[in-house]
Design a protein around this motif. Structure first.
Motif, short mmCIF file in Angstrom:
data_model
loop_
_atom_site.label_atom_id
_atom_site.label_comp_id
_atom_site.label_asym_id
_atom_site.label_seq_id
_atom_site.Cartn_x
_atom_site.Cartn_y
_atom_site.Cartn_z
N GLU A 1 3.14 -114.25 -14.69
CA GLU A 1 3.35 -112.84 -14.97
C GLU A 1 2.46 -112.39 -16.12
O GLU A 1 2.53 -112.94 -17.21
N GLU B 1 -2.14 -109.60 -7.06
CA GLU B 1 -2.16 -109.85 -5.63
C GLU B 1 -3.40 -110.60 -5.17
O GLU B 1 -3.30 -111.59 -4.47
N GLN C 1 2.30 -107.18 -10.63
CA GLN C 1 2.26 -108.34 -9.74
C GLN C 1 0.83 -108.51 -9.25
O GLN C 1 0.33 -107.70 -8.46
#
Length: 144
Positions: free
Chosen positions: A13, A21, A19
């Motif tokens: 994180e 990708e 998030q």
């Protein structure tokens, strides 16, 4: 070492509302990811740039990114968030910007190209008024 750092960060994180990708680019000290960014109830695609910092100048880049959050110009991508994280490989600075992929990939007719060029010049003028020199001016770093 850095390639594994980028792999590790992709699985980890960077920020609670981001998030990662897809890795778009990486070298030993810099990587760029496409990511999902959540701001309140709104979720959108963004670009996340990551930089492995030189220990001699740990705060130089983050200060520039934090200042850039307040730039407002219709022809500049907005910086949404910036920060630093500590990893075994060192200090990593991240900067989250709007994703201009849809705009950047389209073809322009000559009359639109002139309008586009005027927007770029206007954005550069705005940066220069702040005593900022934009070092990487290319078709992939500007948007109409």
């Amino acid at each position: 070492m850095s390639e594994s750092l980028w792999d590790h960060l992709q699985a980890d994180e960077v920020a609670p509302n981001v998030q990662l990708e897809k890795l778009l680019f990486s070298d030993l000290r810099h990587a760029m990811f496409r990511a999902q960014y959540t701001d309140g109830s709104e979720s959108r695609h963004v670009l996340v740039q990551l930089f492995l910092e030189d220990p001699k100048y740990p705060e130089q880049r983050i200060n520039r990114f934090l200042e850039a959050k307040y730039f407002e110009h219709p022809n500049l991508l907005r910086y949404l968030e910036a920060g630093t994280i500590q990893r075994d490989g060192g200090t990593v600075t991240y900067a989250i910007t709007e994703d201009a992929n849809a705009c950047a990939s389209r073809s322009l007719v000559p009359s639109d190209a002139v309008i586009y060029a005027r927007g770029i010049l206007s954005a550069l003028e705005s940066l220069h008024r702040r005593d900022i020199v934009y070092c990487v001016l290319s078709p992939s770093t500007v948007v109409p």
